[in-house]
Write a protein that holds these residues in place. Structure first.
Motif, PDB file in Angstrom:
ATOM      1  N   UNK A 119       3.642   5.762  -5.297  1.00 42.11           N
ATOM      2  CA  UNK A 119       3.868   5.737  -3.823  1.00 42.11           C
ATOM      3  C   UNK A 119       4.741   7.062  -3.242  1.00 42.11           C
ATOM      4  N   UNK A 120       5.752   7.588  -3.909  1.00 44.31           N
ATOM      5  CA  UNK A 120       6.326   8.870  -3.593  1.00 44.31           C
ATOM      6  C   UNK A 120       5.705  10.096  -3.535  1.00 44.31           C
ATOM      7  N   UNK A 121       4.374  10.218  -4.215  1.00 42.15           N
ATOM      8  CA  UNK A 121       3.965  11.229  -4.347  1.00 42.15           C
ATOM      9  C   UNK A 121       3.253  11.886  -2.826  1.00 42.15           C
ATOM     10  N   UNK A 122       3.315  13.027  -2.855  1.00 35.81           N
ATOM     11  CA  UNK A 122       2.592  13.729  -1.572  1.00 35.81           C
ATOM     12  C   UNK A 122       1.046  13.618  -1.961  1.00 35.81           C
ATOM     13  N   UNK A 123      -0.090  13.933  -0.851  1.00 31.74           N
ATOM     14  CA  UNK A 123      -1.388  13.901  -1.220  1.00 31.74           C
ATOM     15  C   UNK A 123      -1.560  15.280  -2.543  1.00 31.74           C
TER      16      UNK A 123
END
Length: 349
Positions: free
Chosen positions: A272-276
């Motif tokens: 959920x914390x990952x950038x695209x």
């Protein structure tokens, strides 16, 4: 205990099968016990300037001369110390890392691994075989990390020990991966920040977030490196529920502490914390599918006895990542016992 010399000689010639070798293996725990005793007494520090007689060395370390001689005599068989014709002991090259005042010191790591929090549960491994679970709570009345939260002295041993172990591996691991030129790296459960610092030194265009429990983050060492000024921040919280946003999320020596179900919760929070287009890097030992010796197999039994986690194989990582909605993209070896397991969100595949 009888004539060990003759037993060893018989074993070397195959006269008693593998019996003598098994007895030697059973006595193997005495070496780390002696190593711990020498580390606690800071013997290596007191031999930094050259050989010393047992009486002089004992006075400097507040130990008994005869007992100290016996301990160093055993450690000398492993090449850590040496004894000259006058009976003086010296520190050998192999023992230099036992000093507390040299770069790459692992003294704190030795003290952590041989601390009672690992030593006592390891001695009860039969309990693990019978129950399939850790014996830590039976011995210490609470789970591993809860025990540390209630015992600041033991917690310091653990965190200092992890920092010492990491100190010799952080640079080589960070140098083994092609990090992006820019972006934010989030080190989840990053302890005192040693690995994050190594990543930021290797990537001058990167910024970083050190994320851990409040009492852990309070002991970080990022401010010690002036070259990193303005490129890092800290965050406190529960990594099972929330993780700071980033382009690369790193989990070094974290997943092996936990059961698969807990790892999935943690990995979902990281996802959920990952950038695209971001990546999750799991830095852990990967057990090879053969019977070659590997430190991962030793660590696996420590995890079994003291914690609830385990070391994992390539396929184990693939399965736990998939359950969290992630795809294992590659496993990058490093010059250390750890590998970098790279993953991305399935949606980005």
């Amino acid at each position: 205990m009888g004539d060990r010399g003759s037993a060893g000689e018989r074993g070397a010639h195959g006269g008693d099968g593998g019996g003598a070798a098994l007895i030697d293996a059973a006595l193997g725990f005495v070496f780390p016990a002696a190593l711990r005793a020498a580390a606690l007494a800071r013997v290596a520090d007191h031999l930094a300037d050259g050989p010393r007689a047992p009486a002089e060395l004992a006075a400097a370390t507040d130990t008994d001369p005869a007992a100290l001689t016996r301990v160093l005599r055993l450690l000398a068989t492993r090449g850590l110390f040496g004894e000259d014709e006058q009976g003086r002991f010296r520190l050998e090259a192999a023992g230099q890392a036992l000093r507390s005042d040299v770069p790459g010191s692992v003294r704190d790591g030795v003290l952590m691994i041989t601390d009672r929090t690992f030593w006592l549960p390891a001695g009860r491994m039969d309990h693990c075989l019978s129950t399939g679970g850790s014996v830590f709570e039976e011995i210490f009345t609470r789970p591993f990390f809860d025990h540390f939260a209630q015992d600041a002295k033991t917690a310091a041993v653990f965190h200092d020990g992890m920092a010492a172990m990491s100190g010799v591996e952080n640079g080589p691991i960070a140098g083994s991966y092609d990090f992006p030129k820019t972006g934010t790296v989030v080190d989840v459960g990053g302890g005192q920040g040693g690995f994050l610092a190594a990543i930021l030194r290797a990537g001058p265009g990167l910024s970083g977030v050190l994320y851990d429990r409040a009492h852990v983050v309070a002991g970080h060492r990022l401010a010690d490196d002036a070259a990193l000024a303005g490129r890092w921040s800290t965050a406190e919280g529960d990594f099972f529920t929330d993780v700071p946003k980033g382009d690369v999320v790193v989990l070094k020596r974290i997943l092996h502490d936990w059961q698969d179900e807990q790892c999935v919760r943690l990995l979902r929070a990281c996802r959920r914390a990952l950038a695209p287009g971001g990546r999750i890097l799991v830095v852990d030992a990967v057990i090879a599918p053969d019977n070659r010796p590997h430190q991962a197999k030793d660590l696996d039994l420590l995890m079994m006895a003291s914690l609830v986690g385990r070391e994992r194989t390539h396929e184990d990582f693939r399965a736990v990542l998939a359950e969290a909605g992630l795809r294992l993209t590659r496993v990058v070896p490093t010059p250390t016992v750890l590998s970098i397991v790279e993953a991305q969100a399935v949606d980005d595949a």
